[in-house]
Design a protein around this motif. Structure first.
Motif, PDB file in Angstrom:
ATOM      1  N   LYS A 191      26.305  -6.023   9.805  1.00 23.45           N
ATOM      2  CA  LYS A 191      26.276  -4.698   9.201  1.00 23.45           C
ATOM      3  C   LYS A 191      27.675  -4.305   8.779  1.00 23.45           C
ATOM      4  CE  LYS A 191      24.973   0.074  10.457  1.00 23.45           C
ATOM      5  NZ  LYS A 191      24.476   0.923  11.573  1.00 23.45           N
ATOM      6  N   THR A 193      29.767  -0.761   7.329  1.00 25.52           N
ATOM      7  CA  THR A 193      29.690   0.672   7.034  1.00 25.52           C
ATOM      8  C   THR A 193      30.963   1.109   6.334  1.00 25.52           C
ATOM      9  OG1 THR A 193      28.323   1.061   8.999  1.00 25.52           O
ATOM     10  CG2 THR A 193      29.388   2.987   7.988  1.00 25.52           C
ATOM     11  N   GLU A 317      24.179   9.432   2.579  1.00 24.72           N
ATOM     12  CA  GLU A 317      24.067   8.170   3.319  1.00 24.72           C
ATOM     13  C   GLU A 317      23.208   7.248   2.474  1.00 24.72           C
ATOM     14  OE1 GLU A 317      22.046   6.234   7.280  1.00 24.72           O
ATOM     15  OE2 GLU A 317      23.051   8.178   7.516  1.00 24.72           O
ATOM     16  N   HIS A 319      21.884   3.305   1.813  1.00 23.65           N
ATOM     17  CA  HIS A 319      21.693   1.976   2.373  1.00 23.65           C
ATOM     18  C   HIS A 319      21.586   0.969   1.236  1.00 23.65           C
ATOM     19  CE1 HIS A 319      20.073   3.327   6.584  1.00 23.65           C
ATOM     20  NE2 HIS A 319      21.151   3.982   6.207  1.00 23.65           N
ATOM     21  N   PRO A 327      22.877  -5.273   5.668  1.00 17.61           N
ATOM     22  CA  PRO A 327      22.923  -3.880   5.235  1.00 17.61           C
ATOM     23  C   PRO A 327      24.361  -3.374   5.088  1.00 17.61           C
ATOM     24  CG  PRO A 327      22.389  -3.979   7.566  1.00 17.61           C
ATOM     25  CD  PRO A 327      22.461  -5.406   7.076  1.00 17.61           C
ATOM     26  N   ILE A 329      26.159   0.272   4.585  1.00 20.61           N
ATOM     27  CA  ILE A 329      25.944   1.708   4.627  1.00 20.61           C
ATOM     28  C   ILE A 329      27.144   2.384   3.962  1.00 20.61           C
ATOM     29  CG2 ILE A 329      25.372   3.684   6.071  1.00 20.61           C
ATOM     30  CD1 ILE A 329      23.474   1.232   6.330  1.00 20.61           C
ATOM     31  N   THR A 331      28.643   6.057   3.486  1.00 19.76           N
ATOM     32  CA  THR A 331      28.389   7.361   4.073  1.00 19.76           C
ATOM     33  C   THR A 331      29.569   8.315   3.919  1.00 19.76           C
ATOM     34  OG1 THR A 331      27.863   8.498   6.163  1.00 19.76           O
ATOM     35  CG2 THR A 331      29.157   6.470   6.319  1.00 19.76           C
TER      36      THR A 331
END
Length: 456
Positions: A191, A193, A317, A319, A327, A329, A331
């Motif tokens: 992941k 972010t 947010e 995805h 994934p 993200i 944000t």
């Protein structure tokens, strides 16, 4: 041309040779003064001078001479020229119309730091005029603009650096982050972010006369014709000295007519590094989902229903499904920076810090000595401009080439389209189009205002 992180001389020569064989025009002025004489300082011009325009000029004076400036605001033009004279002892020739800069035969390269809606027009016309180009991020206002720039780079053989300087600068923190991943320090990535900050809306901003010295019609250029708007409160800090609420200086970032909000502003930095780290610079996502978002005004069919307030998202947010079903993200919450999570650990990186247990472990288990250079493709340049000039002399594309930039920026553009329409988008990264959604595909391009079309 196959997109890569960095192009070598063989790639460049193969591309230009193929283009020539196919009957595609290759600019006859492809040799710059810097190429002809490696010891000679190249001659630069900057177009768009406020804030980042001076920043990239300032850090480039060590390597290049500035012969010309262009800005549609006479006050800004005069102030920046005074700064140049104070630093170098010389002033640049000042112009309101950038086309006069492109007409000059002594200019090797232009640095473009205008608002986003001008980037593509000036970049394309500069390359066709025989100039190499350094253009600030985000490179484009739409996905199709990116395709056009790629076409003209191939057609002309120009060297083109995008101003995503996190690839070169910031004490190499982002390069070290990618080196950690490539060395397996967090195992397989599970992941990513990207925290890119939220934004604020605005009150209703009144339409008033433009300030003295600003050519408002020229400032708008390809963007739709609208009145100049500004409140009385002034902006403080970086970018200060102008109205806090306006559709012009600095705040143009908050309007879809001239930019892409935080998604294209900070996103162009952190999504770039995340995409590079994932090894996805030659492709892109297959799905973009707006999980939550807040728009400061009401929208209908993807367009704001009012024209007197900021209209880009304030919170979001998103995805993104990256290759390998990893994934990403994006944000507005949390720290500004990138969090990488893998099967063996995680770490965080931004411009000020690189932190986490895999980073702490470097004290006893350092990366190989050449790990950062392998990420960069060779010795890391002194700064982003130095890398650009190295590319000019070798006739090689620099570290922030247009192909990898456009691929990652497509993610940001798609995120904005998904927010504007309020729905998930399925993307074909090979055809570079949205699958089964004609309305969404209509946002991949935008017509220029009459009189400001790209001069091909």
């Amino acid at each position: 041309m196959k997109p890569q992180t960095r192009f070598n001389r063989r790639d460049f020569l193969q591309t230009t040779a193929a283009a020539t064989a196919a009957g595609v025009f290759i600019g006859t002025s492809s040799a710059s003064r810097a190429q002809d004489s490696p010891n000679e300082r190249p001659v630069f011009a900057t177009i768009g001078l406020r804030n980042q325009g001076w920043t990239i000029t300032d850090k480039s004076t060590k390597f290049a001479d500035f012969a010309a400036f262009a800005d549609v605001d006479a006050k800004v033009l005069g102030a920046i020229n005074e700064k140049l004279e104070k630093k170098t002892g010389k002033k640049a020739e000042g112009y309101k119309d950038y086309r006069e800069v492109l007409d000059r035969k002594d200019i090797d390269a232009v640095m473009i730091a205008t608002p986003d809606h001008w980037h593509t027009k000036i970049s394309v016309e500069a390359m066709l005029a025989g100039k190499d180009v350094y253009c600030e991020k985000p490179l484009t206002l739409t996905i199709d603009e990116g395709k056009l720039i790629e076409k003209i780079v191939k057609q002309t053989g120009r060297v083109f650096q995008v101003g995503t300087m996190q690839r070169t600068e910031n004490e190499h923190r982002f390069l070290k982050a990618i080196a950690l991943i490539r060395d397996g320090r967090i195992g397989e990535i599970r992941k990513v972010t990207c925290g890119i900050n939220g934004a604020t809306g605005s009150p209703v901003i009144p339409a008033i006369d433009p300030p003295e010295g600003l050519d408002w019609d020229m400032w708008l250029g390809p963007a739709p014709k609208v009145p100049y708007r500004a409140g009385t409160e002034m902006r403080q800090g970086y970018g200060g000295g102008v109205p806090l609420y306006t559709n012009c200086h600095y705040a143009w970032r908050n309007w879809y007519e001239t930019s892409g909000g935080q998604m294209n502003d900070w996103g162009a930095h952190h999504v770039d590094i995340a995409t590079w780290a994932l090894g996805a610079s030659e492709t892109g996502p297959d799905k973009v989902t707006p999980v939550s978002y807040s728009l400061p005004v009401e929208y209908k069919d993807g367009y704001p229903t009012v024209s007197d307030q900021y209209n880009s998202p304030t919170k979001f947010e998103i995805h993104v499904n990256m290759p390998g079903d990893i994934p990403m993200i994006i944000t507005s919450e949390g720290d500004n920076g990138i969090l990488f999570e893998g099967t063996k650990g995680r770490f965080f990186v931004n411009r000020g810090r690189l932190a986490g247990k895999p980073v702490e472990d470097l004290e006893t288990n350092p990366l190989p000595e050449d790990a950062v250079e392998k990420v960069y493709g060779g010795p890391v340049s002194e700064n982003h401009t130095a890398n650009f000039i190295e590319g000019m002399r070798a006739r090689e594309q620099p570290i922030s080439d247009v192909w990898t930039h456009n691929r990652m920026l497509e993610t940001c553009h798609l995120a904005n389209i998904a927010i504007r329409l309020g729905r998930e988008l399925n993307w074909d990264p090979t055809k570079r189009e949205i699958i089964g959604d004609d309305e969404a595909n209509s946002f991949l391009s935008r017509e220029s205002r009459n009189g400001f079309e790209i001069d091909m």
